[in-house]
Design an enzyme around this catalytic site. Structure first.
Site, mmCIF file in Angstrom:
data_model
loop_
_atom_site.group_PDB
_atom_site.id
_atom_site.type_symbol
_atom_site.label_atom_id
_atom_site.label_comp_id
_atom_site.label_asym_id
_atom_site.label_seq_id
_atom_site.Cartn_x
_atom_site.Cartn_y
_atom_site.Cartn_z
ATOM 1 N N GLU A 142 12.132 40.526 -16.345
ATOM 2 C CA GLU A 142 11.114 40.978 -16.362
ATOM 3 C C GLU A 142 11.120 41.442 -17.487
ATOM 4 O O GLU A 142 11.884 42.654 -17.675
ATOM 5 C CB GLU A 142 10.592 41.102 -15.148
ATOM 6 C CG GLU A 142 9.642 41.810 -14.754
ATOM 7 C CD GLU A 142 9.071 42.683 -13.552
ATOM 8 O OE1 GLU A 142 7.857 42.383 -13.240
ATOM 9 O OE2 GLU A 142 10.122 42.690 -12.994
ATOM 10 N N CYS B 104 9.549 38.643 -10.179
ATOM 11 C CA CYS B 104 9.844 39.536 -9.520
ATOM 12 C C CYS B 104 9.457 39.327 -7.933
ATOM 13 O O CYS B 104 9.741 38.905 -7.276
ATOM 14 C CB CYS B 104 9.764 41.165 -10.057
ATOM 15 S SG CYS B 104 11.648 41.522 -9.208
ATOM 16 N N LYS C 212 1.695 37.396 -14.299
ATOM 17 C CA LYS C 212 2.798 38.026 -12.612
ATOM 18 C C LYS C 212 1.219 38.224 -11.398
ATOM 19 O O LYS C 212 0.363 38.707 -12.044
ATOM 20 C CB LYS C 212 3.451 39.093 -12.442
ATOM 21 C CG LYS C 212 3.762 40.252 -11.166
ATOM 22 C CD LYS C 212 4.512 41.365 -11.627
ATOM 23 C CE LYS C 212 5.816 41.101 -10.566
ATOM 24 N NZ LYS C 212 6.803 42.321 -10.803
#
Length: 667
Positions: free
Chosen positions: A45, A168, A114
């Site tokens: 990330e 994540c 994200k």
């Protein structure tokens, strides 16, 4: 991509220069140069900038440098069709997104932002980034062209290879985005992460990755930031993981695992079996969205993944039914033994009071395991072992070793034992049937003369199914005439039809029915070690475990030794069990089984001719002998492979094996 459906994935954790995208891009390119044989390469990330840049994310100097770093990475992929996924902070309109750029052959195919930003305890992502909700622009201007952007992107290469991306925290949600991606067809799920290390967190993280791969029936690859991220308040472990349908395939070193932390870039590589995942999804009919769940629509971005030939980078167990020696094998054996006992216990409870159990004990592996299960089950139920009657029935091929082991084992276990020699009954049967075994006219012979004549038959002429089947059926007749019979045949014998129909093929309950031969030996040794750690029972069990596998139906040698080896006749059981597992559990075609067999470390080296010969035997017998499996007694399923016609395996007895043996004709 391998022609057999294997896709090679690399997960890398790079040496990070926080807030220096140029250095990070160079590091990424260096990794790409060393993973040139991989189909998919995944990085952590925000790896182009560094996850811990904090308020520097608000500086255009950093975000512009990250874009230049992306250009450098994209150029490094020119001429290569592999998929490369890197993380970066990306400005879109007035917002900044924590994004994953998907790159192939010099182009950014798409960007996935994200969705779920952690903003609790040590995490402050909402301070800098906007959470993607699906209302973002469908395309953005990027590197001089229009690029797909959004949470609705999947990347498709055909042949079942569809890639989904999440970042994540997305994985830590009750329903991660990857769940929707999988339901939409994604077979490979990628996660760019920067998960810091805390006591016990790595185990939970691993469980999440492995569990999500299982729930999604997919490959799940996870790349985590390493210890060269800023450690102002946190330490990042560089944890990389690759899992496939509930099984961890590869795991990298990480901070806290007892090994010296690595300060350089490192990666793990694994070949995932997309073809098998597609089959698993087809056969798992519950793999579908739950009622009431609103599915998302996805845009599908094509990319090209050419078929290539490569050596397999994937552990191929030679004994897929048997875990490696150690705690896992002991746990597995204990669990199986308890399942066997629980199944038999329920059946015993349904019998009329005072009923006896009858078991043929030959001194071989299968009957020994069934005897141990029966004894343990009676003990668990508080029933005297005298209710179990063991019967050893020597015939023309019985050796003194197996006969002695059978009698000794029953005596040591305090089981009522009896011996009935079936030789005289068999001779009478041959005479009544007007059958001449091996060409011997036995009509006027007594037993002694017949035995002598048998020993004069040269080994190469000892082939007579009637001779073998009569003995086997007499043994079952003697057992069945006494009452409830506990069966002994195992899964491997069932697959190969290595039994006499309506003889050892039949019983009232068979606790061994779904245990492969390669595991039976370990189970006997396990019981010897755990239940009888010392003494005569253990010694006898070890002797049985070391005995040649044989039905002992053909005459013994002049020295009283076994002449009929099952494995000499059929091929090694470890090869048959290897084929059985991959043919039934994995639904691999024969060519794919031949391919992966090159990478299995069998107990001895086998030539390609030996493996091919065993495969031909397996497929011919597997199809020809289905009629026996269509009417087998009850017994407990203990593993992922079962051939019960009432459970896992329903196959017509008249199916033709032609297509499965076509490869042999081609060779």
């Amino acid at each position: 991509m391998n022609p057999f459906g294997f896709v090679r994935i690399a997960c890398a954790s790079i040496r990070t220069a926080v807030a220096n995208p140029e250095a990070n891009a160079r590091e990424i390119v260096g990794v790409l140069e060393q993973t040139a044989d991989c189909d998919v390469v995944l990085f952590p990330e925000l790896c182009l900038a560094g996850y811990t840049c904090a308020d520097l994310f608000g500086q255009p100097t950093l975000t512009d440098a990250a874009l230049r770093g992306l250009v450098h990475v994209a150029k490094a992929t020119e001429g290569s069709h592999r998929l490369v996924v890197v993380g970066l902070p990306l400005e879109v309109g007035p917002y900044l997104y924590n994004a994953a750029a998907v790159v192939s052959n010099g182009r950014v195919l798409g960007v996935v932002p994200k969705q779920h930003l952690p903003n609790y305890k040590e995490f402050y992502e909402r301070r800098w980034f906007r959470a993607a909700t699906g209302d973002e622009p469908a395309e953005i201007e990027l590197l001089g062209g229009r690029t797909p952007f959004g949470i609705d992107l999947l990347f498709e290469a055909g042949s079942g290879v569809t890639v989904g991306v999440e970042i994540c925290e997305d994985l830590w949600l009750p329903i991660p985005p990857s769940s929707f991606q999988a339901l939409a067809g994604a077979s490979i799920l990628l996660n760019l992460s920067a998960s810091n290390e805390l006591i016990g967190k790595s185990g939970y993280r691993t469980d999440l990755v492995v569990g999500q791969s299982g729930r999604c029936v997919a490959a799940y690859a996870y790349a985590g930031s390493g210890p060269t991220e800023s450690t102002t308040d946190l330490v990042f472990g560089g944890h990389c993981l690759i899992a496939e349908n509930g099984r961890l395939l590869a795991e990298s070193p990480r901070v806290g695992d007892g090994r010296p932390p690595r300060r350089d870039s490192y990666w793990i590589v694994q070949d995932v079996d997309v073809a098998k995942l597609q089959t698993d999804r087809r056969t798992t009919t519950s793999f579908e969205p739950p009622p009431g769940l609103a599915l998302r629509s996805f845009r599908r971005i094509p990319f090209h993944l050419p078929a290539t030939t490569f050596d397999l980078k994937r552990f191929v167990p030679a004994a897929p039914f048997v875990p490696a020696e150690g705690p896992e094998l002991n746990r597995r054996c204990s669990e199986i033994f308890e399942i066997q006992c629980a199944g038999l216990a329920k059946r015993i409870e349904q019998l009329p009071a005072g009923s006896t159990l009858n078991l043929g004990v030959s001194g071989g592996l299968d009957s020994t395991l069934a005897l141990l299960v029966a004894v343990k089950t009676l003990d668990l139920l508080g029933i005297e072992r005298s209710r179990l009657r063991g019967l050893t029935m020597p015939g023309f091929g019985t050796t003194s070793r197996t006969r002695t082991n059978a009698i000794d084992l029953m005596r040591h276990l305090n089981v009522e034992a009896e011996t009935i020699d079936v030789s005289e009954l068999a001779l009478r049967s041959f005479q009544e049937l007007n059958h001449a075994p091996f060409g011997i006219d036995c009509r006027s012979m007594d037993l002694e003369a017949f035995r002598k004549a048998l020993h004069d038959v040269p080994p190469e002429k000892r082939h007579d199914l009637v001779f073998e089947n009569v003995q086997a059926r007499l043994r079952t007749f003697l057992l069945m005439s006494r009452g409830f019979v506990v069966g002994t045949g195992d899964l491997s014998e069932s697959a190969l039809g290595w039994s006499t129909y309506n003889a050892d093929h039949m019983s009232m309950y068979n606790p061994n029915c779904s245990i492969p031969k390669t595991l039976v030996r370990f189970l006997v040794r396990h019981v010897a070690a755990t239940e009888f750690p010392a003494g005569p029972v253990r010694d006898t069990l070890i002797s049985i475990a070391d005995t040649t596998i044989s039905p002992e139906l053909l005459p013994a040698s002049a020295k009283g030794e076994i002449t009929q080896s099952t494995e000499d006749a059929l091929g090694p059981y470890e090869l048959h069990d290897f084929i059985l597992y991959h043919a039934v559990r994995c639904t691999y075609p024969p060519e794919k089984i031949l391919f992966i067999s090159q990478y299995a470390s069998f107990s001895q080296p086998y030539t390609s001719d030996q493996i091919e010969k065993t495969m031909k035997t397996f497929y011919r017998r597997f199809f020809q002998q289905q009629y026996k499996r269509s009417c087998v007694p009850d017994g407990p399923k203990v593993g992922s492979v079962s051939l019960s016609p009432r459970g896992d395996w329903r196959m017509p007895s008249d199916a033709d094996s032609f297509e499965w043996l076509r490869w042999a004709e081609a060779r």
